[in-house]
Design a protein around this motif. Structure first.
Motif, PDB file in Angstrom:
ATOM      1  N   ILE A 607       0.852  -1.201   0.000  1.00  0.00           N
ATOM      2  CA  ILE A 607       0.000   0.000   0.000  1.00  0.00           C
ATOM      3  C   ILE A 607       0.880   1.241   0.000  1.00  0.00           C
ATOM      4  CG2 ILE A 607      -1.814   1.267   1.212  1.00  0.00           C
ATOM      5  CD1 ILE A 607      -2.682  -1.410   2.451  1.00  0.00           C
ATOM      6  N   TRP A 608       0.664   2.074  -0.987  1.00  0.00           N
ATOM      7  CA  TRP A 608       1.397   3.341  -1.106  1.00  0.00           C
ATOM      8  C   TRP A 608       0.555   4.415  -0.418  1.00  0.00           C
ATOM      9  CZ3 TRP A 608       1.305   7.141  -5.663  1.00  0.00           C
ATOM     10  CH2 TRP A 608       2.410   8.002  -5.616  1.00  0.00           C
ATOM     11  N   LEU A 609       1.137   5.139   0.522  1.00  0.00           N
ATOM     12  CA  LEU A 609       0.380   6.131   1.302  1.00  0.00           C
ATOM     13  C   LEU A 609       0.269   7.431   0.506  1.00  0.00           C
ATOM     14  CD1 LEU A 609       1.965   5.218   4.738  1.00  0.00           C
ATOM     15  CD2 LEU A 609      -0.155   4.361   3.711  1.00  0.00           C
ATOM     16  N   ALA A 610      -0.413   7.359  -0.562  1.00  0.00           N
ATOM     17  CA  ALA A 610      -0.596   8.444  -1.527  1.00  0.00           C
ATOM     18  C   ALA A 610      -1.684   7.961  -2.484  1.00  0.00           C
ATOM     19  CB  ALA A 610       0.701   8.699  -2.279  1.00  0.00           C
ATOM     20  N   PRO A 611      -2.275   8.785  -3.310  1.00  0.00           N
ATOM     21  CA  PRO A 611      -2.074  10.219  -3.467  1.00  0.00           C
ATOM     22  C   PRO A 611      -2.596  11.032  -2.266  1.00  0.00           C
ATOM     23  CG  PRO A 611      -3.462   9.291  -5.232  1.00  0.00           C
ATOM     24  CD  PRO A 611      -3.257   8.230  -4.238  1.00  0.00           C
ATOM     25  N   ALA A 612      -1.942  12.174  -2.077  1.00  0.00           N
ATOM     26  CA  ALA A 612      -2.383  13.115  -1.046  1.00  0.00           C
ATOM     27  C   ALA A 612      -3.231  14.160  -1.756  1.00  0.00           C
ATOM     28  CB  ALA A 612      -1.170  13.762  -0.390  1.00  0.00           C
ATOM     29  N   MET A 613      -4.417  14.430  -1.266  1.00  0.00           N
ATOM     30  CA  MET A 613      -5.311  15.247  -2.102  1.00  0.00           C
ATOM     31  C   MET A 613      -6.114  16.280  -1.335  1.00  0.00           C
ATOM     32  SD  MET A 613      -7.803  12.179  -3.300  1.00  0.00           S
ATOM     33  CE  MET A 613      -8.753  13.313  -4.261  1.00  0.00           C
ATOM     34  N   CYS A 652      -0.849  -4.319  -5.536  1.00  0.00           N
ATOM     35  CA  CYS A 652      -0.469  -2.943  -5.165  1.00  0.00           C
ATOM     36  C   CYS A 652      -1.707  -2.064  -5.031  1.00  0.00           C
ATOM     37  CB  CYS A 652       0.451  -2.335  -6.225  1.00  0.00           C
ATOM     38  SG  CYS A 652       2.003  -3.214  -6.367  1.00  0.00           S
ATOM     39  N   ALA A 653      -1.709  -1.251  -3.992  1.00  0.00           N
ATOM     40  CA  ALA A 653      -2.875  -0.401  -3.725  1.00  0.00           C
ATOM     41  C   ALA A 653      -2.417   0.964  -3.269  1.00  0.00           C
ATOM     42  CB  ALA A 653      -3.723  -1.057  -2.645  1.00  0.00           C
ATOM     43  N   VAL A 654      -3.355   1.897  -3.239  1.00  0.00           N
ATOM     44  CA  VAL A 654      -3.040   3.252  -2.772  1.00  0.00           C
ATOM     45  C   VAL A 654      -3.838   3.551  -1.506  1.00  0.00           C
ATOM     46  CG1 VAL A 654      -2.702   4.091  -5.129  1.00  0.00           C
ATOM     47  CG2 VAL A 654      -4.930   4.403  -4.014  1.00  0.00           C
ATOM     48  N   SER A 655      -3.532   4.664  -0.902  1.00  0.00           N
ATOM     49  CA  SER A 655      -4.343   5.186   0.197  1.00  0.00           C
ATOM     50  C   SER A 655      -4.572   6.674  -0.052  1.00  0.00           C
ATOM     51  CB  SER A 655      -3.609   4.983   1.523  1.00  0.00           C
ATOM     52  OG  SER A 655      -4.494   5.208   2.579  1.00  0.00           O
ATOM     53  N   LEU A 656      -5.799   7.032  -0.378  1.00  0.00           N
ATOM     54  CA  LEU A 656      -6.099   8.461  -0.582  1.00  0.00           C
ATOM     55  C   LEU A 656      -6.024   9.152   0.770  1.00  0.00           C
ATOM     56  CD1 LEU A 656      -9.334   8.460  -2.794  1.00  0.00           C
ATOM     57  CD2 LEU A 656      -6.954   8.273  -3.537  1.00  0.00           C
ATOM     58  N   LYS A 657      -5.281  10.237   0.857  1.00  0.00           N
ATOM     59  CA  LYS A 657      -5.157  10.888   2.160  1.00  0.00           C
ATOM     60  C   LYS A 657      -5.232  12.392   2.010  1.00  0.00           C
ATOM     61  CE  LYS A 657      -0.071  11.069   2.300  1.00  0.00           C
ATOM     62  NZ  LYS A 657       1.150  10.422   2.797  1.00  0.00           N
TER      63      LYS A 657
END
Ligand code: BGC
Length: 812
Positions: A607-613, A652-657
């Motif tokens: 898990i990628w701690l992004a995108p930051a939005m 692979c996954a993301v985390s919208l933050k």
């Protein structure tokens, strides 16, 4: 270590895309240069070029190319080596003084010192150095950095220019035949004192590891900048000051929906450089070929022609003026955009701009529905927010219900500011289209997962509580921000490994958004993986008192004491979020996501701690560089594209933050954002909603701050009602790092806690501490605690966690 094929390929990709993220703000045609020669190079960013900001958004790279290096690689002769050396000495001396001062101040403050040091920014020093470099051409690279933990300040050397900068820039403009001001910044700098006098200004931005080479390519005309601003650039005095910002406890978003260009355009103030603005090396004309409506979908075809004499790309932007009715509306909002392919001189192409009228709906607090009111919707087409022509009107006779929503997000306790009068009168004759029916949006119920439910039933409550807390080790805190991982060196955290024998895998999470943040080098010995140094946090350690540094060094790993085998993780620094948004190119953003996904696969990060939005509400937010824009459509579209790029990689996954209203760094764990439900929905949640609908991200990270008096991780109306029931989000919500635990008598509000968060539907506390686990166990057994929980609360979160673990693992 030799460069791998992947590294070389990523460098080539980044070098070629970076210019699309750069914005040419002013040009008199003196540039590009066409050939190499002597360059008089000055400014803070010339040698100390900044590739991205500080904090968890910084990426550990093997090497990145500075502007000085890029120019020399390209064959230019830099004639100001003496100036650059002298500046370096001045900078280093100023930095040593700054570090000594910081050490002294924060020695008194214990742990909070770490947070202060993370975002501490040394303002640019003043100095007087002779500007006597040889050659006809001068380049001045102005840089600014900011980062996690601290907001920017309206002072010289930060948001404002220093006296030295103003004097030198104006002098160079007069002295050299050709002069280019280059802005190596992550956010806005108030250019008022010089903007009218300097003929050539390039917003280089912070475009990652190839920044210097990409700049040299642009300077030589091998390629061209084709970015457009994704946030308004204005003088400090002109920004909206209706609400407050960076308050310690309560920050009032009184300006409501009037954020960024929505404010400037509505009150009729001219910024220095408007939203959507950017020149190229060429110029373009455009015309609306056709405008149609089918159901509620509007389709505008624009024919764009390159009428200059160099190649380039243009971005067509479609804005809509929504009629004022029961609800007040901004002068215009962006509804769609499209970037052309490269057009040679004389070349033309048709691009399609399309949007659903339902995306223009506003939240009506009275009915708690989103609605489209009756009236004329004016469509304006152009290449910046301030350069548009009306191309059509979409008329509707009645008010349409778009979605039945709820009274969620709490009360802010004030009425939003409203403009005095509307400026939307239209005199031009344009075609009128009719919107007749609107299909109401009805969210689909989230499917059950019987398999995960069965697995969860077989776990004890204590085990469930472990599952809902990140993989901490009891013997010590894993809580150093951004570095709590054990499996992948330098990763930010991971889920528990306690249940591997039950077939429940541990998921590794690492930071972004300007690339994959893990350690560049690490060691492995009989005790496992260890870091060799603090990576990009080294500069932060310089500011901390010695005692604290030795504790942290212990944590980051200690080269002297461990002698395992050394391994490398070569990752790429991609353009910062704001720079990606400036490309106005979703394909480019997807390519960057794809590049990161490849590196995640390679190094075992799930898990990628992004995108930051988060929205650029104020140009002073210290983390704006990580975020895309002041506009929710741009934020949502870019985040969706990056997410698609990452998630096309198996496992692979993301985390919208950071979900949501995390628009300042001041007192970030305990600051309360007071926001009306209308502004919350129409501005601050909109981008997340778009990204969720368009790209199905696997996870969302809740934010540290409170929203209308309650922490976002503890608001079930935000996490369960809005995110899941109304938007249909099926993934997990994780907390931001180390939300619980530090009590303080200095602040009005406490930090969030595990029991409050799990109860509200925040599925996992990251990176997880023994205290989080204890809190959950207490809350299960003692009904007098602040947030009592039941086994059902834990099961609900655990089912979602198991589903995600299975999804990410079975696809590996
Ligand atoms: C930041 C997050 C980051 C996390 C892990 C937090 O302090 O706010 O953006 O992902 O740390 O490093």
């Amino acid at each position: 270590m030799e460069q791998t094929e992947m590294e070389l390929a990523h460098i080539a990709t980044l070098r070629s895309i970076a210019p699309e993220c750069m914005v040419l703000l002013k040009s008199d045609g003196s540039f590009p240069l066409g050939e190499t020669g002597k360059i008089a190079l000055y400014g803070s960013g010339a040698r100390k070029t900044i590739k991205g900001g500080t904090g968890s958004g910084d990426v550990n790279v093997r090497h990145y190319v500075t502007v000085e290096e890029g120019l020399e690689n390209a064959g230019f002769t830099v004639t100001t080596k003496a100036w650059l050396d002298a500046y370096e000495d001045i900078y280093n001396a100023a930095h040593a003084r700054f570090a000594a001062q910081m050490k002294e101040t924060i020695a008194k403050e214990g742990f909070s010192a770490l947070l202060k040091a993370m975002g501490a920014i040394m303002p640019e020093p003043d100095y007087a150095l002779p500007l006597n470099g040889e050659g006809d051409t001068a380049i001045y690279v102005l840089s600014r950095i900011s980062g996690e933990g601290t907001d920017r300040e309206v002072r010289p050397g930060d948001f404002l220019l220093t006296q030295t900068e103003i004097r030198d820039i104006l002098q160079l403009q007069r002295q050299y035949k050709k002069f280019l001001l280059v802005l190596n910044v992550g956010g806005v700098v108030d250019l008022t004192p010089i903007a009218a006098h300097v003929e050539n200004i390039l917003l280089l931005s912070q475009t990652g590891m190839t920044i210097g080479d990409s700049f040299a390519d642009v300077l030589l005309g091998k390629t061209y900048p084709s970015g457009k601003l994704a946030s308004t650039w204005a003088s400090w005095a002109d920004y909206c000051h209706i609400g407050d910002f960076a308050e310690q406890d309560d920050t009032h978003y009184r300006e409501g929906i009037y954020v960024g260009y929505r404010y400037f355009d509505t009150v009729g103030k001219a910024p220095l450089f408007p939203f959507g603005y950017g020149l190229g090396h060429s110029t373009f004309s455009w015309v609306a070929e056709s405008v149609q409506i089918e159901g509620s979908e509007v389709r505008v075809t624009a024919k764009v022609k390159n009428i200059g004499n160099r190649s380039g790309k243009e971005v067509m932007q479609l804005y809509v003026s929504i009629p004022d009715g029961k609800l007040d509306q901004a002068y215009q909002i962006l509804a769609a955009f499209a970037k052309t392919e490269e057009l040679a001189p004389g070349g033309e192409v048709s691009v399609l701009l399309t949007f659903d009228m339902r995306s223009l709906a506003s939240f009506d607090e009275e009915s708690t529905n989103s609605i489209l009111e009756a009236g004329d919707y004016i469509l304006r087409l152009g290449n910046s927010s301030r350069s548009t022509e009306p191309v059509a009107i979409v008329h509707t006779d009645k008010t349409h219900l778009v979605q039945r929503l709820s009274n969620s997000g709490g009360k802010c306790g004030f009425e939003d500011w409203k403009p005095q009068h509307s400026m939307k009168a239209l005199t031009d004759h344009v075609p009128v289209l009719h919107l007749n029916t609107v299909v109401e949006i009805v969210p689909k119920p989230i499917p059950e997962d019987p398999e995960a439910q069965m697995l969860v039933k077989a776990l004890t409550s204590e085990e469930l509580a472990y599952l809902c807390v990140g993989g901490f080790r009891d013997e010590g805190s894993q809580s150093v921000i951004g570095n709590a991982g054990m499996k992948v060196a330098g990763a930010a955290g991971e889920t528990t490994s306690m249940f591997l024998d039950k077939g429940i895998p541990a998921l590794v999470m690492a930071d972004g958004p300007a690339g994959l943040r893990i350690s560049l080098e690490y060691g492995v010995d009989e005790n496992g993986v260890y870091c060799l140094d603090a990576g990009s946090m080294e500069s932060m350690l310089e500011l901390l008192p010695d005692g604290m540094v030795s504790v942290l060094r212990e944590k980051f790993g200690n080269r002297q004491e461990r002698n395992g085998t050394v391994h490398y993780q070569i990752c790429s620094a991609i353009p910062i979020g704001t720079a990606l948004a400036q490309s106005w190119n979703t394909g480019l953003c997807e390519a960057c996501g794809d590049l990161v996904g490849r590196e995640m696969e390679r190094y075992g990060v799930h898990i990628w701690l992004a995108p930051a939005m988060n929205i650029h509400r104020s140009p002073l937010c210290g983390r704006n560089f990580e975020y895309y824009s002041e506009d929710p459509l741009i934020s949502g579209k870019m985040a969706a594209a990056v997410t698609r790029g990452v998630q096309k990689h198996p496992g692979c996954a993301v985390s919208l933050k950071h979900f949501a209203c995390n628009n300042q760094e001041t007192n970030r764990f305990r600051s309360n954002s007071l926001v009306s439900q209308r502004a919350l929905r129409d501005i601050y949640l909109k981008g997340f909603e778009i990204a969720i609908h368009e790209s199905d991200p696997a996870t969302v990270m809740s934010s540290y701050n409170l929203l209308n008096g309650e922490h976002t991780s503890q608001r079930s109306d935000l996490l369960e009602t809005i995110l899941r029931q109304e938007w249909g989000f099926q993934g997990i919500v994780m907390s931001d790092w180390v939300t619980g635990g530090f009590s303080s008598t200095k602040h009005k509000y406490p930090m969030a806690c595990a029991s409050g968060s799990i109860k509200a539907g925040n599925d996992i506390m990251m990176p997880g501490t023994a205290q989080d686990h204890q809190d959950l166990m207490n809350a299960l057994s003692d009904h007098n605690v602040h947030y009592p929980i039941t086994r059902d609360h834990l099961e609900r979160c655990a089912v979602r966690l198991l589903r995600l673990a299975a999804d990410l693992h079975t696809t590996l």
